[in-house]
Design an enzyme around this catalytic site. Structure first.
Site, short mmCIF file in Angstrom:
data_model
loop_
_atom_site.label_atom_id
_atom_site.label_comp_id
_atom_site.label_asym_id
_atom_site.label_seq_id
_atom_site.Cartn_x
_atom_site.Cartn_y
_atom_site.Cartn_z
N ASP A 36 0.87 -1.18 0.00
CA ASP A 36 0.00 0.00 0.00
C ASP A 36 0.90 1.23 0.00
O ASP A 36 1.97 1.21 0.63
CB ASP A 36 -0.90 0.00 1.24
CG ASP A 36 -2.13 0.86 1.05
OD1 ASP A 36 -3.24 0.31 0.96
OD2 ASP A 36 -1.97 2.10 0.95
N LEU A 174 -17.23 -10.49 -1.85
CA LEU A 174 -17.39 -10.47 -0.40
C LEU A 174 -18.30 -9.33 0.06
O LEU A 174 -18.40 -8.28 -0.57
CB LEU A 174 -16.03 -10.39 0.30
CG LEU A 174 -15.13 -9.17 0.08
CD1 LEU A 174 -15.55 -7.97 0.89
CD2 LEU A 174 -13.71 -9.56 0.44
N GLU A 176 -19.16 -6.68 3.24
CA GLU A 176 -18.56 -6.07 4.41
C GLU A 176 -19.16 -6.68 5.67
O GLU A 176 -20.35 -6.97 5.71
CB GLU A 176 -18.84 -4.57 4.42
CG GLU A 176 -17.83 -3.79 3.62
CD GLU A 176 -18.08 -2.30 3.75
OE1 GLU A 176 -18.05 -1.64 2.71
OE2 GLU A 176 -18.29 -1.81 4.87
N ASN A 247 -24.02 -7.26 -8.79
CA ASN A 247 -24.27 -6.07 -7.97
C ASN A 247 -25.41 -5.21 -8.52
O ASN A 247 -25.70 -4.15 -7.97
CB ASN A 247 -22.99 -5.23 -7.84
CG ASN A 247 -22.20 -5.66 -6.63
OD1 ASN A 247 -22.49 -6.69 -6.03
ND2 ASN A 247 -21.20 -4.88 -6.25
N PHE A 288 -32.12 -11.56 0.43
CA PHE A 288 -32.27 -10.23 -0.18
C PHE A 288 -33.73 -9.90 -0.50
O PHE A 288 -34.03 -9.22 -1.47
CB PHE A 288 -31.35 -10.06 -1.39
CG PHE A 288 -29.96 -9.68 -0.95
CD1 PHE A 288 -29.21 -10.58 -0.21
CD2 PHE A 288 -29.43 -8.43 -1.20
CE1 PHE A 288 -27.95 -10.23 0.28
CE2 PHE A 288 -28.18 -8.07 -0.72
CZ PHE A 288 -27.43 -8.99 0.02
N CYS A 299 -21.04 -0.19 -2.63
CA CYS A 299 -21.00 -0.94 -3.90
C CYS A 299 -22.26 -0.83 -4.75
O CYS A 299 -22.17 -0.50 -5.93
CB CYS A 299 -20.72 -2.40 -3.61
SG CYS A 299 -19.20 -2.59 -2.69
C1 UGA Z 1 -22.48 -6.17 -1.59
C2 UGA Z 1 -22.70 -7.56 -2.15
O1 UGA Z 1 -23.63 -8.28 -1.33
C3 UGA Z 1 -21.38 -8.35 -2.22
O2 UGA Z 1 -21.60 -9.61 -2.83
C4 UGA Z 1 -20.37 -7.54 -3.05
O3 UGA Z 1 -19.12 -8.19 -3.11
C5 UGA Z 1 -20.20 -6.19 -2.40
O4 UGA Z 1 -21.47 -5.51 -2.37
C6 UGA Z 1 -19.20 -5.41 -3.20
O5 UGA Z 1 -19.38 -5.23 -4.41
O6 UGA Z 1 -18.14 -5.08 -2.67
P1 UGA Z 1 -22.17 -5.12 0.85
O7 UGA Z 1 -22.28 -3.80 0.17
O8 UGA Z 1 -21.07 -5.35 1.82
O9 UGA Z 1 -22.04 -6.30 -0.24
O10 UGA Z 1 -23.52 -5.32 1.66
P2 UGA Z 1 -24.83 -6.25 1.57
O11 UGA Z 1 -24.80 -7.18 2.71
O12 UGA Z 1 -25.01 -6.81 0.23
O13 UGA Z 1 -25.96 -5.15 1.85
C7 UGA Z 1 -26.14 -4.04 0.99
C8 UGA Z 1 -27.32 -3.22 1.41
O14 UGA Z 1 -28.55 -3.90 1.14
C9 UGA Z 1 -27.35 -2.86 2.90
O15 UGA Z 1 -27.70 -1.50 3.04
C10 UGA Z 1 -28.43 -3.76 3.46
O16 UGA Z 1 -29.04 -3.24 4.61
C11 UGA Z 1 -29.39 -3.83 2.28
N1 UGA Z 1 -30.30 -5.00 2.29
C12 UGA Z 1 -29.77 -6.25 2.18
C13 UGA Z 1 -31.66 -4.83 2.35
O17 UGA Z 1 -32.15 -3.70 2.42
N2 UGA Z 1 -32.47 -5.93 2.33
C14 UGA Z 1 -31.99 -7.19 2.23
O18 UGA Z 1 -32.79 -8.15 2.20
C15 UGA Z 1 -30.60 -7.36 2.16
#
Ligand code: UGA
Length: 470
Positions: A36, A174, A176, A247, A288, A299
């Site tokens: 880094d 992945l 977070e 995504n 989801f 993301c």
């Molecule tokens: C997301 C993807 O799930 C990962 O597979 C991907 O690698 C990542 O983006 C990325 O591109 O780096 P992340 O942003 O860490 O991961 O979070 P998620 O767990 O997917 O949640 C995203 C948002 O959706 C959150 O605000 C969560 O509260 C919301 N969410 C999730 C809902 O509103 N309802 C659901 O049923 C699930």
């Protein structure tokens, strides 16, 4: 079962993706150098202190420390690497496109220092190839892998140097908060390359994950009934598009359930039941389908925007994804509407906000629904009090102009509040004792942006309860 072979890996960029990948690959037995440009980050990592919070990361960093090196200098490792991972940020440009200048800068640096195998003093790679595989893991527009290749070739040409290297795209999936879990036990590993040599090296690299023949770390156990991951070998363009399509599909699914939730509310149906009913169809799947305030994070918003931009360049509209975004950002304001329906005028009212981060388990505020909601409440003249178990320091630092009061805990935030808005579904918020809340709040209004509370229980305690689609 053939033995796993240890490879020399260099990871460029120690953000969520880079650090998690580096530490996990080191845990699996590879020799990993994390690079880094930020010396403060590198010195912290050398002291075994993770620079991001991820469940299990610290334990893994300690366990795998003997296989890890940390450095600010990529050039020292270019010729000793079997695989170089590019894991740098691709922020959004003003026009929505992803900015790949960081990725290209790494490619140029590689091209500047790469020598033909055997020609360099520190070329000690272990793979049976004639040069390193340069893997892009950052989320990038389709075609970037070809640009990375061209950038390296141009640098070599400028130096009149011939050196063999291969390029590949290995998208990252992945989440977070569960980054280590997702890395060690992924649903799939996607490898996009035009080179058989690169495919073989990457298959060797990922073999412990593909076969799941490593000892599970104490901190991040293998999930019960975990099936080994799908291993998908494809071309680079498809690999790059797989990442964007994933995504886009996931947020589209959430926006879909939110639209149905808004309709359910008007019809007197219950979205939890509807989600259960459709989610048990294996073609749809239950994940989801959580209705609420909508999605945020670093993301989904960024990648859907970049995908729309890219599609636009090729004359494709992607109307579904456009609408998914529109629905999502409108969903945040619907919560304000519900609050206004209950309180009429917000000017002078005190609103307690539970949760700032875009989801539980992280202090990340990027594109969090809480930001838009707080902004709107302040604009409407309300006083805002906030509590989040992890994200308050970031909020203070990143949004010093948002005038809010910071509470010590999920109860003190309720003192004299006219309403409670639940934005992030932290587990501790689910346990909130509403008998205690009852004594603290001035008016008993709960806007549940994640549908985590029991409507009947709250109503029996005298609260006005408004969820999403209930
Ligand atoms: C997301 C993807 O799930 C990962 O597979 C991907 O690698 C990542 O983006 C990325 O591109 O780096 P992340 O942003 O860490 O991961 O979070 P998620 O767990 O997917 O949640 C995203 C948002 O959706 C959150 O605000 C969560 O509260 C919301 N969410 C999730 C809902 O509103 N309802 C659901 O049923 C699930």
């Amino acid at each position: 079962m053939p033995e796993n072979k240890s490879l020399n890996i260099t990871i460029v960029g120690t953000g969520y993706v880079g650090l998690t990948t580096g530490v996990s690959l080191a845990y699996l037995g590879h020799k990993v150098t994390c690079v880094d440009t930020n010396p403060a980050v590198i010195s912290k990592l050398k002291e075994k202190t993770p620079t991001i919070y991820e469940h299990g990361l610290e334990e893994l960093l300690h366990d795998a420390y003997d296989n890890l090196k940390f450095s600010t200098s990529l050039k020292d490792y270019v010729n000793s690497s079997d695989v170089i991972f590019i894991c740098v940020g691709t922020p959004t440009k003003d026009n929505g496109d992803a900015d790949t200048s960081g990725v290209e800068a790494v490619a140029r640096e590689i091209g500047k220092h790469l020598e033909e195998k055997g020609q360099s003093a520190n070329s000690q790679s272990t793979a049976d190839t004639r040069g390193p595989v340069v893997v892009n893991k950052s989320t990038v527009p389709v075609g970037t892998q070809e640009r990375v290749k061209a950038v390296i070739e141009r640098s070599l040409k400028e130096r009149n140097t011939e050196a063999t290297f291969y390029t590949a795209s290995v998208p990252e999936f992945l989440r977070e908060g569960v980054a280590i879990l997702d890395t060690l036990y992924p649903d799939r590993i996607v490898i996009g390359t035009d080179y058989k040599e690169a495919e073989d090296t990457l298959e060797t690299l990922y073999k412990p994950l593909i076969d799941q023949n490593f000892k599970e770390p104490e901190a991040v156990k293998r999930p019960e009934n975990y099936p080994n991951p799908a291993f998908i070998k494809t071309d680079p363009r498809s690999a790059e598009l797989i990442k964007y399509a994933a995504n886009a599909f996931l947020p589209m699914k959430i926006s879909f359930i939110n639209e149905i939730a808004n309709l359910a509310e008007k019809l007197g149906a219950d979205i939890d039941q509807v989600a259960k009913g459709i989610g048990s169809d294996s073609r749809i799947s239950a994940s989801f389908l959580g209705a609420g305030v909508g999605w945020g994070g670093s993301c989904f918003g960024k990648d859907t925007r970049a995908l729309l931009y890219m599609a636009g360049e090729y004359g494709e509209e992607l109307g579904l994804i456009k609408q998914a975004r529109k629905t999502n950002y409108a969903q945040r304001m619907l919560l304000i509407e519900k609050l206004r329906e209950e309180l009429n005028i917000l000017r002078g009212k005190t609103i307690a906000i539970l949760g700032l981060s875009f989801k539980p388990g992280t202090d990340d505020l990027r594109d969090s629904p809480a930001l838009d909601i707080i902004d709107k409440l302040l604009e409407l003249g309300a006083f805002v009090k906030v509590y989040d178990p992890k994200a308050m320091d970031n909020f203070k630092e990143e949004y010093p102009d948002m005038e809010v009061d910071y509470a010590r805990c999920e109860y003190s935030v309720l003192d004299d509040a006219h309403a409670l808005m639940l934005i992030t579904d932290w587990p501790e918020f689910k346990e909130l004792d509403f008998t205690e809340a009852n004594e603290k709040m001035k008016e008993k209004i709960v806007i549940d942006g994640r549908n985590i509370y029991d409507k009947e229980e709250l109503e029996s305690k005298g609260f006005v309860y408004r969820g999403v689609g209930r």
